[in-house]
Write a protein that holds these residues in place. Structure first.
Motif, short mmCIF file in Angstrom:
data_model
loop_
_atom_site.label_atom_id
_atom_site.label_comp_id
_atom_site.label_asym_id
_atom_site.label_seq_id
_atom_site.Cartn_x
_atom_site.Cartn_y
_atom_site.Cartn_z
N TYR A 70 11.54 -10.77 -12.43
CA TYR A 70 10.42 -10.03 -13.04
C TYR A 70 9.79 -9.04 -12.07
O TYR A 70 9.63 -9.34 -10.88
CB TYR A 70 9.32 -11.02 -13.50
N LEU A 71 9.43 -7.89 -12.62
CA LEU A 71 8.56 -6.96 -11.91
C LEU A 71 7.16 -7.16 -12.50
O LEU A 71 6.97 -7.06 -13.72
CB LEU A 71 9.01 -5.51 -12.16
N ILE A 72 6.22 -7.47 -11.63
CA ILE A 72 4.84 -7.67 -12.08
C ILE A 72 4.03 -6.45 -11.65
O ILE A 72 3.94 -6.15 -10.45
CB ILE A 72 4.19 -8.92 -11.41
N LEU A 73 3.43 -5.78 -12.61
CA LEU A 73 2.58 -4.64 -12.27
C LEU A 73 1.12 -5.09 -12.21
O LEU A 73 0.69 -5.94 -13.00
CB LEU A 73 2.69 -3.55 -13.34
N ALA A 74 0.39 -4.50 -11.27
CA ALA A 74 -1.05 -4.75 -11.21
C ALA A 74 -1.75 -3.42 -10.97
O ALA A 74 -1.33 -2.65 -10.11
CB ALA A 74 -1.37 -5.71 -10.07
N ALA A 75 -2.79 -3.16 -11.76
CA ALA A 75 -3.65 -1.99 -11.49
C ALA A 75 -5.00 -2.56 -11.08
O ALA A 75 -5.48 -3.51 -11.70
CB ALA A 75 -3.80 -1.15 -12.75
N THR A 76 -5.57 -1.98 -10.04
CA THR A 76 -6.79 -2.62 -9.53
C THR A 76 -7.88 -1.63 -9.16
O THR A 76 -7.60 -0.53 -8.69
CB THR A 76 -6.44 -3.47 -8.27
N ASN A 107 12.37 -14.47 -7.31
CA ASN A 107 12.57 -13.82 -8.62
C ASN A 107 11.42 -12.89 -9.04
O ASN A 107 11.37 -12.46 -10.19
CB ASN A 107 12.76 -14.85 -9.75
N ILE A 108 10.50 -12.64 -8.12
CA ILE A 108 9.33 -11.82 -8.47
C ILE A 108 9.22 -10.63 -7.52
O ILE A 108 9.34 -10.79 -6.29
CB ILE A 108 8.01 -12.64 -8.36
N GLN A 109 8.96 -9.45 -8.08
CA GLN A 109 8.55 -8.31 -7.27
C GLN A 109 7.22 -7.80 -7.85
O GLN A 109 7.02 -7.88 -9.06
CB GLN A 109 9.60 -7.20 -7.34
N VAL A 110 6.37 -7.31 -6.97
CA VAL A 110 5.05 -6.86 -7.44
C VAL A 110 4.82 -5.42 -7.01
O VAL A 110 5.08 -5.07 -5.86
CB VAL A 110 3.91 -7.73 -6.85
N VAL A 111 4.33 -4.61 -7.94
CA VAL A 111 3.84 -3.28 -7.56
C VAL A 111 2.36 -3.21 -7.93
O VAL A 111 1.97 -3.47 -9.08
CB VAL A 111 4.61 -2.15 -8.27
N CYS A 112 1.56 -2.89 -6.92
CA CYS A 112 0.11 -2.85 -7.12
C CYS A 112 -0.38 -1.41 -6.97
O CYS A 112 -0.11 -0.76 -5.96
CB CYS A 112 -0.52 -3.75 -6.06
N LEU A 113 -1.08 -0.92 -7.97
CA LEU A 113 -1.59 0.45 -7.97
C LEU A 113 -3.10 0.43 -7.75
O LEU A 113 -3.83 -0.22 -8.51
CB LEU A 113 -1.32 1.12 -9.32
N TYR A 114 -3.56 1.14 -6.73
CA TYR A 114 -5.02 1.21 -6.54
C TYR A 114 -5.44 2.67 -6.39
O TYR A 114 -4.66 3.50 -5.92
CB TYR A 114 -5.47 0.38 -5.31
N PRO A 115 -6.66 2.99 -6.82
CA PRO A 115 -7.13 4.38 -6.67
C PRO A 115 -7.49 4.64 -5.22
O PRO A 115 -8.37 3.96 -4.67
CB PRO A 115 -8.37 4.43 -7.57
N ASP A 116 -6.83 5.61 -4.60
CA ASP A 116 -7.13 5.93 -3.20
C ASP A 116 -8.59 6.37 -3.10
O ASP A 116 -9.01 7.29 -3.80
CB ASP A 116 -6.18 7.05 -2.74
N GLY A 117 -9.37 5.72 -2.26
CA GLY A 117 -10.79 6.07 -2.11
C GLY A 117 -11.67 5.42 -3.17
O GLY A 117 -12.88 5.61 -3.17
N GLY A 118 -11.09 4.62 -4.05
CA GLY A 118 -11.88 4.03 -5.14
C GLY A 118 -12.11 2.54 -4.99
O GLY A 118 -12.53 1.88 -5.94
N THR A 119 -11.84 2.01 -3.79
CA THR A 119 -12.13 0.58 -3.54
C THR A 119 -12.92 0.51 -2.23
O THR A 119 -13.01 1.50 -1.51
CB THR A 119 -10.83 -0.24 -3.34
N SER A 120 -13.44 -0.67 -1.92
CA SER A 120 -14.08 -0.79 -0.61
C SER A 120 -12.98 -0.84 0.46
O SER A 120 -11.80 -1.04 0.14
CB SER A 120 -14.93 -2.06 -0.54
N ASP A 121 -13.39 -0.67 1.73
CA ASP A 121 -12.38 -0.66 2.78
C ASP A 121 -11.73 -2.03 2.95
O ASP A 121 -10.52 -2.13 3.17
CB ASP A 121 -13.01 -0.18 4.09
N VAL A 122 -12.53 -3.08 2.83
CA VAL A 122 -11.94 -4.42 2.95
C VAL A 122 -10.95 -4.66 1.82
O VAL A 122 -9.85 -5.17 2.04
CB VAL A 122 -13.06 -5.50 2.98
N GLN A 123 -11.31 -4.27 0.61
CA GLN A 123 -10.37 -4.44 -0.51
C GLN A 123 -9.06 -3.69 -0.23
O GLN A 123 -7.97 -4.19 -0.47
CB GLN A 123 -10.99 -3.92 -1.82
N ARG A 124 -9.21 -2.46 0.28
CA ARG A 124 -8.01 -1.66 0.58
C ARG A 124 -7.15 -2.35 1.65
O ARG A 124 -5.95 -2.52 1.49
CB ARG A 124 -8.42 -0.26 1.07
N LEU A 125 -7.82 -2.81 2.71
CA LEU A 125 -7.07 -3.47 3.78
C LEU A 125 -6.39 -4.74 3.28
O LEU A 125 -5.27 -5.06 3.68
CB LEU A 125 -7.99 -3.80 4.96
#
Ligand SMILES: N[C@@H](CCOP(=O)(O)O)C(=O)O
Length: 493
Positions: free
Chosen positions: A137-143, A160-178
């Motif tokens: 499975y490919l698991i997508l996450a938008a955050t 059996n799992i791959q994950v792609v996570c999409l985040y808005p550049d500049g749209g999260t806190s720095d800790v969340q980004r890290l």
């Protein structure tokens, strides 16, 4: 119990599917969402019978009521992950902050936000089924900041799992980004996108609905699922903790059995408050659900007027970034519960084509029987962070939005639980600005140190370590490049 689709069935997809199918393959006819065929009604004494239960026992019995097609041992293994939270016997404690006001702290898991409450067990169940079935499975996450770290953590290095996570550049806190860009699992890909959370989530929904994308994945024997609350596998775990809130108040002799309470939920994608709505339908004594939002006040507009209008609205970046959302996923499940599939399809199609839908007066009244809503701005939030810490309680900017709802929306003198969905450590510069009443540009590292020293606040090791961690994902791409980047990642791994 089986699951059906909020916008009805196209005659091609099965009319109903078991839980395992709904979570592995959340894409439906007409872009709708899976919902339980009917919600289980818990027996009258369910709550009293669970006053001495552990969180895991309560969770197990609620899941059992849904009659999900998951092996008992898998469920127990998934729930055992709550043992890794700060306090294994109480993964989401309730703290009294005023005579009638309680904070339900939902952030004591590995990534310091409420998403762990659902994504830890959900990730375990989904990856176990994938392995058992020998499917990839490919698991997508938008955050917008919290789902991403929690999804990466739960699926990291899972077979059996791959994950792609999409985040808005500049749209999260720095800790969340890290928390995202430093994750090192070999099955993980994190992509910053030049756009906002709605862009990331639209990309996810378009890919879930895209036949050609799924065909592309099939060439590598990969199927597609999602870690966001569009997946009912998230929502089912977000029902349980509302029962826990109530039971904690009973245990602390703050209420008597049957007494109604208010729940205040900071909301963006509406998954958390949807869980509360379902809990109410299953028998939890709730007076009303109070929805708190930030300046992206679309939910307040919808609940107060019955109109959901995003025409010409620009998503604003606020100090409560996890709620920076205009296209909220789970309002659809509420609309389905209240007005059925035909009407849901009509309203959602209006929204997709015209960026607006309008409910009738009687529909709006029906919605308002369950929900009230108010929004607040960052100035209000920072004032409340200071006011509450002066009285000994440290909260994050999302929790602070709940105070407005508590102060303005309660019509009866009933006990109120507000949901603290993320730890202050994820937003320390904002919190320090509030406490020092200034607008200095603190770094996260300095703000964390100053707050933890001055106020003797607990600083989790996982947060401290972020500042020395290696950045493993530095790619920031255009929205148009998302699909090809994902395909590249699949092919390279
Ligand atoms: N607020 C979320 C946005 C995604 O919500 P979800 O509940 O659908 O996963 C975040 O912090 O990422």
């Amino acid at each position: 119990m089986n699951f059906i689709e909020t916008r009805g069935n196209d005659g091609i997809k099965p009319i109903e599917v078991p839980f395992s199918e709904a979570i592995l393959n959340p894409s439906t006819s007409f872009g709708g969402l899976y919902v339980p065929k009917e919600l289980p009604k818990l027996e009258d004494n369910f709550i009293l019978n669970h006053v001495n239960s552990s969180y895991k026992e309560l969770a197990y019995d609620i899941l059992k009521a849904f009659e999900i097609d998951i092996d008992e041992n898998e469920i127990k293994k998934a729930l055992d992950l709550y043992d890794n939270f700060d306090n294994a016997s109480n993964p989401c404690p309730i703290v009294k902050v005023k005579d009638d006001l309680f904070v339900h702290e939902q952030y004591h898991g590995p990534t310091r936000a409420f998403k762990d409450m659902a994504l830890q067990p959900f990730g375990s169940i989904l990856s176990s089924i994938a392995k058992k079935r020998d499917e990839k499975y490919l698991i997508l996450a938008a955050t917008s900041g919290d789902t991403g770290p929690a999804a990466l953590n739960t699926f990291k290095n899972k077979e059996n799992i791959q994950v792609v996570c999409l985040y808005p550049d500049g749209g999260t806190s720095d800790v969340q980004r890290l928390q995202m860009v430093c994750e090192d699992g070999k099955n993980l890909k994190v992509l910053g996108i030049k756009g906002n959370f709605d862009d990331a989530q639209s990309a996810l929904k378009n890919l879930l609905a895209s036949k050609t994308f799924k065909e592309e994945l099939e060439k590598d024997n990969i199927k597609l699922s999602a870690a966001n609350s569009v997946n009912f596998g998230r929502i089912i775990f977000q029902i349980i903790y509302h029962f826990w809130s109530y039971i904690q108040l009973l245990k602390q002799n703050e209420i008597t059995f049957g007494e109604k309470i208010y729940l205040v939920v900071p909301s963006g994608n509406f998954g958390n408050v949807l869980g509360a709505f379902y809990a109410q339908e299953m028998g939890l004594p709730i007076e009303k659900l109070l929805v708190a939002s930030n300046e992206n006040n679309i939910l307040t507009q919808w609940i107060n007027t019955g109109i959901y209008d995003i025409r010409g609205k620009e998503l604003k970046l606020t100090k409560s970034p996890a709620m920076d959302i205009l296209k909220s996923s789970n309002i659809e499940r509420v609309i389905y519960s209240l007005f059925g599939a035909k009407r849901t399809k009509e309203l959602m199609e209006d929204l997709n084509s015209n960026n607006i839908f309008k409910m009738s007066e009687s529909e709006t009244k029906a919605l308002q029987k369950y929900f009230s809503a108010v929004f607040s701005d960052d100035t209000f939030g920072t004032k409340k962070i200071k006011e509450f810490l002066d009285n000994g309680y440290l909260m994050d900017p999302h929790t602070a939005t709940c105070i407005k709802a508590y102060e303005e929306l309660k019509e009866k003198p009933l006990k109120t639980v507000i949901y603290s969905t993320a730890e202050w450590t994820k937003f320390s510069p904002t919190v320090l600005n509030a406490l020092n009443q200034n607008a200095e540009k603190y770094t996260d590292k300095d703000a964390l140190e100053e707050i933890s020293t001055k106020y003797d606040a607990f600083l989790p090791q996982s947060i401290k370590e972020l500042f020395n961690a290696k950045i493993n994902h530095s790619l920031v791409i255009e929205k148009e490049e998302i699909e090809s980047e994902i395909v590249n990642f699949i092919r390279k791994s």
